[in-house]
Motif scaffolding. Structure first.
Motif, mmCIF file in Angstrom:
data_model
loop_
_atom_site.group_PDB
_atom_site.id
_atom_site.type_symbol
_atom_site.label_atom_id
_atom_site.label_comp_id
_atom_site.label_asym_id
_atom_site.label_seq_id
_atom_site.Cartn_x
_atom_site.Cartn_y
_atom_site.Cartn_z
ATOM 1 N N ARG A 158 -5.005 4.235 -6.595
ATOM 2 C CA ARG A 158 -4.843 4.968 -5.341
ATOM 3 C C ARG A 158 -3.470 5.647 -5.327
ATOM 4 N N SER A 159 -3.357 6.689 -4.547
ATOM 5 C CA SER A 159 -2.100 7.430 -4.476
ATOM 6 C C SER A 159 -1.282 6.962 -3.276
ATOM 7 N N PHE A 160 -0.027 6.598 -3.528
ATOM 8 C CA PHE A 160 0.875 6.325 -2.412
ATOM 9 C C PHE A 160 1.104 7.623 -1.639
ATOM 10 N N ASP A 166 -10.342 -0.164 3.963
ATOM 11 C CA ASP A 166 -11.785 0.079 4.039
ATOM 12 C C ASP A 166 -12.080 1.572 3.922
ATOM 13 N N GLY A 167 -13.002 1.916 3.013
ATOM 14 C CA GLY A 167 -13.407 3.308 2.855
ATOM 15 C C GLY A 167 -12.480 4.158 2.026
ATOM 16 N N GLU A 168 -11.412 3.560 1.481
ATOM 17 C CA GLU A 168 -10.435 4.331 0.722
ATOM 18 C C GLU A 168 -10.971 4.673 -0.671
ATOM 19 N N ASP A 169 -10.629 5.883 -1.155
ATOM 20 C CA ASP A 169 -11.024 6.286 -2.499
ATOM 21 C C ASP A 169 -10.193 5.547 -3.540
ATOM 22 N N VAL A 170 -10.855 5.055 -4.593
ATOM 23 C CA VAL A 170 -10.182 4.355 -5.698
ATOM 24 C C VAL A 170 -10.633 5.020 -6.992
ATOM 25 N N CYS A 216 -4.230 10.843 -8.019
ATOM 26 C CA CYS A 216 -5.494 11.576 -8.029
ATOM 27 C C CYS A 216 -5.206 13.071 -8.099
ATOM 28 N N ARG A 217 -5.752 13.752 -9.109
ATOM 29 C CA ARG A 217 -5.503 15.181 -9.286
ATOM 30 C C ARG A 217 -5.957 15.986 -8.066
ATOM 31 N N SER A 218 -6.985 15.501 -7.372
ATOM 32 C CA SER A 218 -7.504 16.232 -6.224
ATOM 33 C C SER A 218 -6.707 15.950 -4.947
ATOM 34 N N ARG A 257 0.805 -1.218 0.000
ATOM 35 C CA ARG A 257 0.000 0.000 0.000
ATOM 36 C C ARG A 257 0.839 1.270 0.000
ATOM 37 N N GLY A 258 2.138 1.124 0.123
ATOM 38 C CA GLY A 258 2.990 2.310 0.173
ATOM 39 C C GLY A 258 4.445 1.960 -0.025
ATOM 40 N N ILE A 259 5.290 2.986 -0.078
ATOM 41 C CA ILE A 259 6.727 2.818 -0.285
ATOM 42 C C ILE A 259 7.411 2.721 1.067
ATOM 43 N N LEU A 260 8.323 1.772 1.209
ATOM 44 C CA LEU A 260 9.065 1.603 2.448
ATOM 45 C C LEU A 260 10.166 2.660 2.517
ATOM 46 N N VAL A 261 10.092 3.530 3.492
ATOM 47 C CA VAL A 261 11.094 4.586 3.655
ATOM 48 C C VAL A 261 11.826 4.358 4.977
ATOM 49 N N ASN A 262 13.123 4.071 4.885
ATOM 50 C CA ASN A 262 13.950 3.850 6.066
ATOM 51 C C ASN A 262 15.373 4.337 5.777
#
Length: 443
Positions: free
Chosen positions: A172-174, A359-363, A199-201, A146-151
């Motif tokens: 979806r936007s990371f 759950d509930g995330e915009d796609v 997502c532009r918004s 769901r996202g990029i691992l940043v460490n």
């Protein structure tokens, strides 16, 4: 003249739409009686009114001497300067070439381009990076994808690269806030492909991005007939417009073929009575739907590795300008359909096939990308063929060669399932089939 063409075509479109409304009513009754899931994966072609609008633009520019060659590729929307290109991958390759030759990398005598990238991108981006990049490193996703691992390891990679390339996935936007903080700290350039998820918004994700890439192609944002655009916020990309204007301009006949072909896809794919007849014919002839959709998809210009570094025609530029203000409306439409679709799936089914959505995330994904359990690819295609549901393997995206095996394996399990952009009753038919497959094969 364009207004006259539009009026004539609109008058012709009216009786077609009346007939279409009647036949679609008959098709709706057929769907309810037979349980057929109407639709194909990955393509939402032009509506009749869109065809009229873009064909009129083409007629208008054809009647003006030298009207095919654009004078400018820039346009301002929502106080942002936008550069229009033939496609998003054309703009992406142009950006890398411009960057490689810019004074921003003047301390680099060999004009090397060290790329740090997320593991999975559109196959054309992978080919471009592996051809132009001097070296490529992969920054991993989080285990949830769901996202990029940043460490600390990510920071070392950022420090040693020239540019960072991120492709948003699954509509979806990371969250890029931590990565943007790192790239600012080490004065690096960030390029983001938002075609399949940016997502532009999503304003929190745009501040700090140096180059944002988007598409108005009908299967990504079905509001125009091709064309990509980007928002460049770094001086290193100032030469992109001049370079794009130096490419061969898309010919009028090429543009006409694109518009006609796009509208024919509407007739074949979205005119429901014809689609139902085609499905019954394939059923009688024992033709597998997946083989048909796969062969059609391979003919998509998105898989052309040679003929994309072009300058958009004036007609294409005008078409994109017409539709840019409508893109956020399309994103709202996707969000509404996806919210309904995911709500119809039981939690265990949703978490199995769509684990990348919270759950509930915009796609905002026009495609329906479903993740299968390991070893289920052939089973799922056979299941879809049995019920004549459009589905095909993930031909669009691939993992970088240097990415670890788990990303190649993950990418191979993604299927383009039939689109969720449909009426609620047909959406219920589709989710019922997903639940049925889960009960038969996954429990």
């Amino acid at each position: 003249m364009g207004n006259i063409a539009s009026a004539v075509l609109s008058a012709w479109a009216l009786p077609f739409n009346i007939v279409a409304m009647f036949t679609n009513f008959i098709a709706t009754i057929t769907i309810k009686c037979t349980g057929i899931v109407v639709g194909v994966p990955s393509t939402i072609p032009l509506l009749t009114e869109d065809f009229v609008k873009h064909f009129s633009v083409l007629v208008d520019t054809c009647l003006i001497p030298s009207g095919n060659t654009p004078q400018s590729l820039t346009h301002t929307v929502d106080n942002q300067k936008i550069l229009i290109g033939f496609s998003c991958r054309s703009l992406f390759e142009t950006s890398l070439n411009v960057l490689k030759e810019s004074s921003y990398l003047s301390n680099n005598k060999n004009k090397a381009l060290r790329i740090l990238a997320t593991p999975i991108h559109h196959k054309s981006y992978v080919e471009i990076m592996e051809r132009i990049g001097t070296s490529i490193e992969v920054m991993p996703f989080q285990d949830s994808m769901r996202g990029i691992l940043v460490n600390k390891e990510t920071e070392k990679m950022v420090k040693n690269c020239d540019i960072i390339v991120v492709t948003h996935l699954f509509g979806r936007s990371f969250d890029l806030s931590e990565l943007i903080e790192l790239k600012n700290r080490h004065n690096k350039i960030l390029i983001v492909d938002g075609v399949m998820g940016g997502c532009r918004s999503d304003t929190h994700n745009t501040i700090g991005i140096d180059l944002d890439l988007y598409s108005t192609g009908q299967d990504k944002r079905p509001v125009a007939v091709g064309g990509g655009y980007c928002i460049a916020r770094h001086e290193a990309f100032s030469g992109m417009e001049e370079r794009t204007l130096s490419y061969r301009v898309v010919g009028r006949i090429e543009r006409l073929k694109k518009i006609l072909n796009t509208w024919m896809l509407r007739v074949l794919y979205q005119h429901r009575p014809l689609y139902i007849v085609a499905l019954f014919a394939m059923k009688l002839l024992n033709v597998q739907l997946s083989s048909v959709t796969g062969s059609i998809r391979k003919g998509n210009p998105g898989f052309d590795s040679d003929n994309y570094l072009l300058c958009p025609s004036e007609a294409m530029v005008q078409s994109v300008k017409l539709e840019l203000p409508n893109i956020l409306c399309m994103e709202d439409r996707y969000k509404a359909c996806w919210k309904k679709y995911l709500t119809l799936l039981p939690p265990d089914v949703r978490h199995t096939f769509y684990p990348f959505y919270e759950d509930g995330e915009d796609v905002i994904l026009p495609y329906n990308q479903i993740l299968l359990p390991p070893g289920h690819e052939d089973k799922f295609l056979k299941f879809c063929d049995r019920y004549m549901i459009g589905c095909l393997g993930n031909q669009n995206y691939k993992a970088l060669k240097c990415a670890s095996v788990k990303y190649h394996e993950f990418n191979s399990r993604i299927m383009n399932f039939v689109t969720v952009i449909r009426p609620l009753d047909e959406m219920a038919l589709l989710t019922n089939k997903v639940v049925e497959y889960y009960a038969q094969e996954c429990k």
